[in-house]
Design a protein around this motif. Sequence first.
Motif, PDB file in Angstrom:
ATOM      1  N   MET A  55       0.817  -1.207   0.000  1.00 32.84           N
ATOM      2  CA  MET A  55       0.000   0.000   0.000  1.00 32.84           C
ATOM      3  C   MET A  55       0.854   1.262   0.000  1.00 32.84           C
ATOM      4  N   LEU A  56       1.957   1.226   0.743  1.00 26.62           N
ATOM      5  CA  LEU A  56       2.815   2.409   0.868  1.00 26.62           C
ATOM      6  C   LEU A  56       3.947   2.439  -0.160  1.00 26.62           C
ATOM      7  N   GLY A  57       3.997   1.438  -1.025  1.00 26.26           N
ATOM      8  CA  GLY A  57       4.990   1.431  -2.097  1.00 26.26           C
ATOM      9  C   GLY A  57       6.421   1.256  -1.627  1.00 26.26           C
ATOM     10  N   ILE A  58       6.620   0.451  -0.570  1.00 28.81           N
ATOM     11  CA  ILE A  58       7.972   0.275  -0.027  1.00 28.81           C
ATOM     12  C   ILE A  58       8.389  -1.195   0.024  1.00 28.81           C
ATOM     13  N   THR A  59       7.682  -2.063  -0.704  1.00 31.10           N
ATOM     14  CA  THR A  59       8.033  -3.484  -0.686  1.00 31.10           C
ATOM     15  C   THR A  59       9.471  -3.701  -1.121  1.00 31.10           C
ATOM     16  N   HIS A  60       9.927  -2.931  -2.104  1.00 27.84           N
ATOM     17  CA  HIS A  60      11.292  -3.095  -2.621  1.00 27.84           C
ATOM     18  C   HIS A  60      12.361  -2.661  -1.619  1.00 27.84           C
ATOM     19  N   LEU A  61      11.954  -2.042  -0.522  1.00 32.89           N
ATOM     20  CA  LEU A  61      12.908  -1.569   0.486  1.00 32.89           C
ATOM     21  C   LEU A  61      13.055  -2.522   1.668  1.00 32.89           C
ATOM     22  N   CYS A  62      12.321  -3.619   1.674  1.00 34.11           N
ATOM     23  CA  CYS A  62      12.228  -4.464   2.876  1.00 34.11           C
ATOM     24  C   CYS A  62      13.583  -4.981   3.361  1.00 34.11           C
ATOM     25  N   HIS A  63      14.534  -5.160   2.465  1.00 34.11           N
ATOM     26  CA  HIS A  63      15.851  -5.673   2.872  1.00 34.11           C
ATOM     27  C   HIS A  63      16.816  -4.571   3.291  1.00 34.11           C
ATOM     28  N   ARG A  64      16.436  -3.318   3.075  1.00 37.73           N
ATOM     29  CA  ARG A  64      17.318  -2.177   3.348  1.00 37.73           C
ATOM     30  C   ARG A  64      17.262  -1.791   4.822  1.00 37.73           C
ATOM     31  N   TYR A  65      18.266  -1.016   5.253  1.00 36.59           N
ATOM     32  CA  TYR A  65      18.346  -0.530   6.628  1.00 36.59           C
ATOM     33  C   TYR A  65      18.020   0.961   6.655  1.00 36.59           C
ATOM     34  N   PRO A  66      17.497   1.473   7.791  1.00 36.57           N
ATOM     35  CA  PRO A  66      17.043   2.861   7.839  1.00 36.57           C
ATOM     36  C   PRO A  66      18.080   3.886   7.391  1.00 36.57           C
ATOM     37  N   GLY A  67      19.354   3.652   7.721  1.00 36.89           N
ATOM     38  CA  GLY A  67      20.388   4.623   7.362  1.00 36.89           C
ATOM     39  C   GLY A  67      20.612   4.788   5.878  1.00 36.89           C
ATOM     40  N   THR A  68      20.071   3.851   5.075  1.00 38.79           N
ATOM     41  CA  THR A  68      20.250   3.936   3.614  1.00 38.79           C
ATOM     42  C   THR A  68      19.033   4.536   2.920  1.00 38.79           C
ATOM     43  N   LEU A  69      18.011   4.937   3.699  1.00 37.27           N
ATOM     44  CA  LEU A  69      16.758   5.424   3.124  1.00 37.27           C
ATOM     45  C   LEU A  69      16.681   6.940   3.124  1.00 37.27           C
ATOM     46  N   SER A  70      15.901   7.484   2.189  1.00 34.34           N
ATOM     47  CA  SER A  70      15.608   8.921   2.193  1.00 34.34           C
ATOM     48  C   SER A  70      14.626   9.233   3.317  1.00 34.34           C
ATOM     49  N   GLY A  71      14.435  10.528   3.590  1.00 34.52           N
ATOM     50  CA  GLY A  71      13.494  10.931   4.631  1.00 34.52           C
ATOM     51  C   GLY A  71      12.078  10.455   4.343  1.00 34.52           C
ATOM     52  N   GLY A  72      11.650  10.578   3.082  1.00 37.36           N
ATOM     53  CA  GLY A  72      10.308  10.142   2.731  1.00 37.36           C
ATOM     54  C   GLY A  72      10.133   8.642   2.879  1.00 37.36           C
ATOM     55  N   GLU A  73      11.177   7.880   2.514  1.00 35.86           N
ATOM     56  CA  GLU A  73      11.121   6.428   2.672  1.00 35.86           C
ATOM     57  C   GLU A  73      11.069   6.033   4.146  1.00 35.86           C
ATOM     58  N   GLN A  74      11.879   6.703   4.968  1.00 38.08           N
ATOM     59  CA  GLN A  74      11.856   6.409   6.403  1.00 38.08           C
ATOM     60  C   GLN A  74      10.485   6.721   7.008  1.00 38.08           C
ATOM     61  N   GLN A  75       9.871   7.804   6.549  1.00 40.82           N
ATOM     62  CA  GLN A  75       8.571   8.157   7.100  1.00 40.82           C
ATOM     63  C   GLN A  75       7.509   7.135   6.719  1.00 40.82           C
ATOM     64  N   ARG A  76       7.586   6.597   5.508  1.00 40.24           N
ATOM     65  CA  ARG A  76       6.654   5.542   5.115  1.00 40.24           C
ATOM     66  C   ARG A  76       6.847   4.291   5.970  1.00 40.24           C
ATOM     67  N   VAL A  77       8.101   3.960   6.255  1.00 37.13           N
ATOM     68  CA  VAL A  77       8.377   2.799   7.105  1.00 37.13           C
ATOM     69  C   VAL A  77       7.828   3.045   8.514  1.00 37.13           C
ATOM     70  N   SER A  78       8.021   4.255   9.019  1.00 37.78           N
ATOM     71  CA  SER A  78       7.512   4.597  10.351  1.00 37.78           C
ATOM     72  C   SER A  78       5.990   4.485  10.402  1.00 37.78           C
ATOM     73  N   LEU A  79       5.316   4.939   9.334  1.00 35.84           N
ATOM     74  CA  LEU A  79       3.860   4.812   9.257  1.00 35.84           C
ATOM     75  C   LEU A  79       3.443   3.341   9.232  1.00 35.84           C
ATOM     76  N   ALA A  80       4.144   2.547   8.420  1.00 35.13           N
ATOM     77  CA  ALA A  80       3.813   1.124   8.322  1.00 35.13           C
ATOM     78  C   ALA A  80       3.996   0.437   9.667  1.00 35.13           C
ATOM     79  N   ARG A  81       5.051   0.778  10.396  1.00 32.32           N
ATOM     80  CA  ARG A  81       5.302   0.144  11.687  1.00 32.32           C
ATOM     81  C   ARG A  81       4.179   0.467  12.679  1.00 32.32           C
ATOM     82  N   ALA A  82       3.652   1.692  12.610  1.00 30.59           N
ATOM     83  CA  ALA A  82       2.543   2.065  13.494  1.00 30.59           C
ATOM     84  C   ALA A  82       1.238   1.405  13.056  1.00 30.59           C
ATOM     85  N   LEU A  83       0.977   1.385  11.753  1.00 26.47           N
ATOM     86  CA  LEU A  83      -0.308   0.906  11.250  1.00 26.47           C
ATOM     87  C   LEU A  83      -0.443  -0.606  11.286  1.00 26.47           C
TER      88      LEU A  83
END
Length: 240
Positions: A117-145
Motif C-alpha cells: 500500500m505504501l509502495g515500499i516493498t522493494h525496500l524491505c531488505h534495506r536498513y534505515p540509514g540507507t533510506l531517504s526521509g520520505g522512505e523512512q517516514q513511510r516505514v515509520s507509518l507502516a510500523r505504526a499501522l
Amino acid sequence: MIALKNVSISLGDFSLKDVSLEIPAGEFFTILGPTGTGKTVILELIAGLYQPDNGRILIDNKDAAQITPEKRGIGFVYQDYALFPHLNVYKNIAFGLQLRKLPKEEIQKAVGELTDMLGITHLCHRYPGTLSGGEQQRVSLARALVLKPKILLMDEPLSALDPNTKKLLCQELKRIHATYQCTVVNVTHDFNEASLLSTLVGIILDGQVRQVGSPDVVFTHPIDPKVTSFLGIAPKVTYA
C-alpha cells in the motif's frame, strides 16, 4: 473518542494549563500551534508517556489512568522516525507483531499488505540509514499501522521533508485515514498541512486550547485576537 478534561501538567519551565479537549472518533484532528506551546506534550499524555498532574484523560469513555500505554490501542509516528537502525525495513515493521507472538505467516501477510500500500516493498531488505526521509517516514507509518491502532498519533511527521515528498505523503495520509478509519491526532505548525489533511483543527497557544473547529471556520473566523495574531489574519474592523 478522546477527551482531556481540565488537564494540567508542569514539565520544568513549561506547563499545560487546564486543557479541555474532545476529539470525536474517526476524525483527522490536527493540533496547530507555534513551537514550544505544548502540542507534543498533549500527544504524549494521550499515549500515556506522561501522567497529568491534574485532570483526567478519557479514551472511549474509559479513564486512561487505568489503561497501560501498550493497551490503549495507539500507534505513534515520531518526527525523527525513531526506526531501529540495526533492523532492516521488514523487521522494523514486523517488530510489534513479533512481540505479540503472532504466527510467522500472519506477520508476513500484514507486513506485505502495508508495504504494498505504501509502495515500499522493494525496500524491505534495506536498513534505515540507507533510506531517504520520505522512505523512512513511510516505514515509520507502516510500523505504526501494522498493529491496527484505534488511534494514530503523529508528531510533525512531514516537517523534515522536501515540498514534493511532503505533498505525496499528504496524499498517502488522507488515503490511510480513509482506509483504516482510525482517529488521527496530528501535530504541526504548518497551516497548509493542517488545512489539507484535517477534518478538525485545534489551535493551542501558551499551553491552552484557544479554538477548535473545521479548517474553514478556524482559518476564516478566529475566535479572539491571540488566534488572529497567530494565524496572521488582520482583525475585522466594525464601524458603529
